[in-house]
Design a protein around this motif. Sequence first.
Motif, PDB file in Angstrom:
ATOM      1  N   GLN A  81       0.854  -1.182   0.000  1.00 46.36           N
ATOM      2  CA  GLN A  81       0.000   0.000   0.000  1.00 46.36           C
ATOM      3  C   GLN A  81       0.892   1.235   0.000  1.00 46.36           C
ATOM      4  O   GLN A  81       1.951   1.233   0.638  1.00 46.36           O
ATOM      5  CB  GLN A  81      -0.909   0.012   1.236  1.00 46.36           C
ATOM      6  N   VAL A  82       0.471   2.268  -0.712  1.00 42.40           N
ATOM      7  CA  VAL A  82       1.256   3.493  -0.769  1.00 42.40           C
ATOM      8  C   VAL A  82       0.326   4.690  -0.604  1.00 42.40           C
ATOM      9  O   VAL A  82      -0.802   4.683  -1.084  1.00 42.40           O
ATOM     10  CB  VAL A  82       2.058   3.582  -2.097  1.00 42.40           C
ATOM     11  N   SER A  83       0.801   5.679   0.113  1.00 41.96           N
ATOM     12  CA  SER A  83       0.092   6.941   0.267  1.00 41.96           C
ATOM     13  C   SER A  83       1.150   8.035   0.215  1.00 41.96           C
ATOM     14  O   SER A  83       1.991   8.121   1.108  1.00 41.96           O
ATOM     15  CB  SER A  83      -0.658   6.970   1.595  1.00 41.96           C
ATOM     16  N   LEU A  84       1.109   8.825  -0.852  1.00 41.11           N
ATOM     17  CA  LEU A  84       2.149   9.824  -1.073  1.00 41.11           C
ATOM     18  C   LEU A  84       1.583  11.230  -1.096  1.00 41.11           C
ATOM     19  O   LEU A  84       0.547  11.487  -1.712  1.00 41.11           O
ATOM     20  CB  LEU A  84       2.869   9.566  -2.400  1.00 41.11           C
ATOM     21  N   ASP A  85       2.297  12.125  -0.430  1.00 41.45           N
ATOM     22  CA  ASP A  85       1.980  13.545  -0.526  1.00 41.45           C
ATOM     23  C   ASP A  85       2.321  14.020  -1.928  1.00 41.45           C
ATOM     24  O   ASP A  85       3.031  13.352  -2.679  1.00 41.45           O
ATOM     25  CB  ASP A  85       2.798  14.343   0.493  1.00 41.45           C
TER      26      ASP A  85
END
Length: 115
Positions: A81-85
Amino acid sequence: MKRRTLLGRTAAAGVTLAVAGCLRRGRDENVLVVSDSNFEEGEDGSLVYVVTVSNPSSRDASGTVYINSDLNGDASTMVRQVSLDANSSQVFRITYDVQFSDVSNFNPSVSIEED
């Protein structure tokens, strides 16, 4: 006179809808990309696949990264899972249960499905 008014209003509505469509599509477009990938030998001698996922846009984005690979004839899929600004990157190190020296064939493929 009524014909000119109708044509003017229709043209204005068309421009408004076209601009709204452009803005909406920009928000729905996928922005996460694989900006770099390579494989290396880990500290313990295992195969390590290094993947860099970037978000070059001006908005935050998240999703699921799928690393599909054919390793010595065996298919496998790793999921992260990835969550990037906005305007940021994240590096994933995927360690396989095989010694780097025992790898005869390694074909990885990375895909991203955004939320």
